[in-house]
Each structure stands twice: as C-alpha cells, then as structure tokens.
Enzyme design. Structure first.
Site, PDB file in Angstrom:
ATOM      1  CB  SER A  57     -37.312 -48.937  -2.141  1.00  0.00           C
ATOM      2  OG  SER A  57     -36.537 -47.787  -1.980  1.00  0.00           O
ATOM      3  CG  ASP A  75     -35.957 -41.740   0.699  1.00  0.00           C
ATOM      4  OD1 ASP A  75     -35.702 -40.527   0.795  1.00  0.00           O
ATOM      5  OD2 ASP A  75     -35.320 -42.508  -0.044  1.00  0.00           O
ATOM      6  CB  SER A 133     -38.577 -42.279  -2.195  1.00  0.00           C
ATOM      7  OG  SER A 133     -38.421 -42.786  -1.000  1.00  0.00           O
ATOM      8  N   GLY A 136     -35.739 -42.317  -8.505  1.00  0.00           N
ATOM      9  CA  GLY A 136     -35.272 -41.467  -7.411  1.00  0.00           C
ATOM     10  C   GLY A 136     -36.420 -40.819  -6.654  1.00  0.00           C
TER      11      GLY A 136
HETATM   12  C1  GLA Z   1     -31.838 -41.919  -1.049  1.00  0.00           C
HETATM   13  C2  GLA Z   1     -31.869 -42.432   0.389  1.00  0.00           C
HETATM   14  C3  GLA Z   1     -32.109 -41.284   1.361  1.00  0.00           C
HETATM   15  C4  GLA Z   1     -31.171 -40.117   1.109  1.00  0.00           C
HETATM   16  C5  GLA Z   1     -31.114 -39.754  -0.377  1.00  0.00           C
HETATM   17  C6  GLA Z   1     -30.062 -38.746  -0.679  1.00  0.00           C
HETATM   18  O1  GLA Z   1     -33.100 -41.460  -1.422  1.00  0.00           O
HETATM   19  O2  GLA Z   1     -32.866 -43.406   0.557  1.00  0.00           O
HETATM   20  O3  GLA Z   1     -31.995 -41.760   2.689  1.00  0.00           O
HETATM   21  O4  GLA Z   1     -29.892 -40.389   1.614  1.00  0.00           O
HETATM   22  O5  GLA Z   1     -30.879 -40.893  -1.189  1.00  0.00           O
HETATM   23  O6  GLA Z   1     -30.338 -37.543  -0.047  1.00  0.00           O
END
Ligand code: GLA
Length: 395
Positions: free
Chosen positions: A128, A172, A126, A124
């Site tokens: 990616s 992200d 990010s 979680g």
């Molecule tokens: C993921 C998505 C983001 C956002 C979050 C939740 O990280 O990539 O765009 O929506 O979830 O806030």
C-alpha cells in the site's frame, strides 16, 4: 527494461492511446523495530527489489483516470470534487494521496494512470505504501513539482491515516521514498533522520511468506495504536513531559505498571523493549555481531507474540522451524502481523539449505508451499528509467 514495465506501457497505450512516463516505488522489509514507528521509536527497514509501478500521462483537465492491472479495475474521479468519500477499495490510496498533496499546497494536473507490480498484496511487504509513493512521485513530477522525499512520505502517510483509515506509522512510506541500495536504515521516527546500517556480507536476509492474508489486520492495528495512547495517557499522570512511549524508560514503566490495565501494560512493555532492542541491534550490526542481532530479533518475535499479540499460528510455526535450522542467527514475524512474512538472518553459506528445509517443513505441516526470497536492499522510489541515477544522486 523489465517485462513488467513493457507490459504496463502496452496496457497504458491500449487504455489511453498515448505514451506514458514510468515511476516505481519499492516495498520494504524491516529487520527489527516492529510497531514502534507510531510511538516515535526507532526502526530498521530496507527497500525490497519488488515494486509497484505507475505509468502516467497528463491531461488538460482535472480528472484522474486510474487503471489497476493488479485489481483489473478502472476508476475515475475529479480533483475538484470536494466531497470526495473513500470507496473502500484500492483507488482510495491514490485518491487520498492526490487530495493530501493538494492540501499540502501542490496544484496537480489531471492525468491518466495505470498501475502494476510484482509486490505481493497483503503479504506485509507494504504494497500500500509503495502504491501511494509511486503514484505520488508520478503526480508531482508530471505537474513540474520537485519531489521532497521526506515530505512525500509524510503526505502519503497522512492519506493512509485520514482517507484510507489505517493509522499506520511513517516507516513504510519513508523507506519506500528514501531507501538506499545495499543498506538498511536506522530511522528515528520522531526526527525522521536516518543513518545507514551495513549488514555483514556473510549474512543473508531471507523472507519466508506464510501465505496467510489476514482480513482483520487493520482493525487490530488501530486497536494496538489506541492501547499505546492509553499507556501514554496513564503514564503522563506520573511522569512529566512525555509525548510518546519513546520517552519512557523500562524502569519507569515497571514502576508505574499499576497505573494502567494489564493488557495496556503489556502493549507498552513490547514497545519500550522493542525500541531498546532496535538500538542494540544497530550497535550489534555496526560491530559485526550477527549472533547478538539474531538474538534480539528472536526476542522481538517473542514480545510481538506474547505482549503485543499480533502474531498467528503460521508465523509462530515458521519462526520455530527457522530457529531449528543450522545457520540461522534469528527469525521473527515482520510488519503489522496476523499473517504475511517472517524475516530471517541467515549465514550466507547455509542460506540455500535453509530455504530448502524451511519449504519442506512448512509444507509438510500446513500443505502450503511458502515463497522464500533472499532480499537485496534496493533504492527508494523514482522515475523507473532513471532509478539507478536517482539513487546515486540521493547519496
Ligand atoms: C505496518 C505499518 C507500519 C508499522 C508496521 C509495524 O507495516 O504500516 O507503519 O507500524 O506495520 O511495525
């Protein structure tokens, strides 16, 4: 130079027999504003000092050869292959970015690329987006294009939406491109304008990883987005001129609650409430009111658990443990949900004791030792050798 950079250069030389340039893009945290970016809302992310690196050298043809040290895999494709299909693996992120850069009008050259990172995958944080942005920055730079950071963020999001198939928002990719060291940003996801939000130096942002990696998260994510669209469609029959849940007040939502199914109403209640909480948290941080910011973070978690239903047992456990530890202003799940990390706003003087107690209590409940990290907000993406200079110039 970090040892990860040295190892990546060595691996690149061994695979491709020449010298690469290095680029880097960070992962992110988000203080508050969860699942609101794709509703045109406000979010409060900052970059982590954990990244994905791309080593790259141009080729005279139009082929991209990709080697991932993280996945231990090599993939090749041609930029002129117009029938490109996603493969359902890590290379889709890069191929998608290359395709959407070209569709946006950039003419890329072929390249050899190798990737590595110290950002945990599926936590979680990010990874990616960091992967997309680091490759996009590298591909643009070696073909001589000037990088427009906001445009790169948009193109990477488009690649993830349309090629990878996750309908993520812009948060992200935006923060990976545009972060400013030392601050969080209050980002308006509609106008894509942002301002710095300073965090009182007496507080720490502490990440705790549940170590749960949820496989179904992207399906659930797309379903949540559909629920939000259904709420907007229902409310549009009652309120003129709304384009997103951003445009709906809490009073309006309550007044027209019966225009939509109960579950859709609860999704909308999370979003409308969370946008308001994010703005209030920014005002609280501006005023140095850490208690109020923490209280709003706690409410955010409760809403994500009850109304948006994207938490899981381990995230709830971690949040419950945190709220019992002295010196914690607020604790909540972070990111898409169903696993990954919690973010905790903690009194700096008690951050070490917090980490110790959290690790002990989470381990005794689950048998898992949670990685715990104090975050120092870092700069956005750039050439790895020049990253400090790039950051100064961006300011
Ligand atoms: C993921 C998505 C983001 C956002 C979050 C939740 O990280 O990539 O765009 O929506 O979830 O806030």
């Amino acid at each position: 130079m970090e040892s990860i950079e040295r190892d990546l250069i060595a691996a690149f030389r061994q695979s491709f027999g020449r010298e690469p340039r290095l680029f880097r893009a960070p992962g992110r945290i988000n203080l508050i504003g969860e699942h609101v970016d794709y509703n045109d809302g406000f979010v409060m992310p900052a970059a982590l000092d954990l990244s994905i690196w791309t080593a790259i050298a141009p080729r005279p043809d139009r082929r991209l050869r990709l080697r991932s040290l993280i996945m231990d895999d090599i993939v090749e494709f041609d930029l002129d292959d117009s029938a490109a299909q996603s493969r359902g693996d890590w290379s889709d992120y890069i191929r998608g970015v290359a395709i959407f850069l070209e569709r946006a009008g950039y003419r890329l050259c072929g390249a050899d690329l190798a990737f590595d990172g110290n950002l945990p995958i599926g936590a979680g944080l990010s990874a990616s987006a960091a992967f997309e942005v680091s490759a996009g920055f590298a591909l643009l730079t070696i073909c001589g294009a000037k990088v427009d950071r906001v445009e790169l963020a948009r193109i990477c999001q488009r690649a993830e939406n349309q090629f990878v198939g996750v309908r993520c928002g812009i948060m992200d990719q935006y923060i990976s491109c545009c972060a400013i060291a030392g601050s969080a940003l209050l980002l308006d996801c509609r106008s894509l304008t942002a301002r710095k939000v300073a965090i009182d130096p007496k507080a720490r942002l502490v990440l705790c990883d549940t170590m749960v990696r949820h496989q179904l998260a992207s399906d659930e994510y797309n379903l949540r987005r559909e629920d939000c669209e259904r709420a907007v469609a229902a409310l549009s029959t009652r309120i003129a001129g709304i384009a997103a849940l951003r445009d709906v007040t809490f009073d309006q939502l309550m007044r027209y609650a019966d225009s939509m199914p109960e579950l859709v109403f609860r999704r909308a209640r999370h979003v409308v409430g969370e946008i308001d909480r994010t703005l209030r948290a920014a005002a609280a941080l501006d005023a140095g009111d850490l208690e109020e910011c923490g209280r709003l973070m706690n409410l955010s978690h409760d809403s994500l658990r009850e109304d948006y239903q994207v938490s899981c047992g381990e995230l709830d456990l971690m949040v419950d443990i945190a709220r019992d530890i002295p010196g914690v202003y607020g604790a909540r799940m972070m990111g898409g949900g169903f696993g990954g990390c919690t973010i905790n706003l903690v009194d700096g003087a008690r951050a070490e004791a917090f980490a110790h107690t959290m690790a002990e209590r989470y381990r005794s409940a689950t048998n898992v030792t949670p990685p715990i990290l104090t975050c120092v907000p870092g700069p956005g993406a750039g050439p790895a050798d020049l990253i400090g200079a790039a950051h100064v110039a961006a300011r």
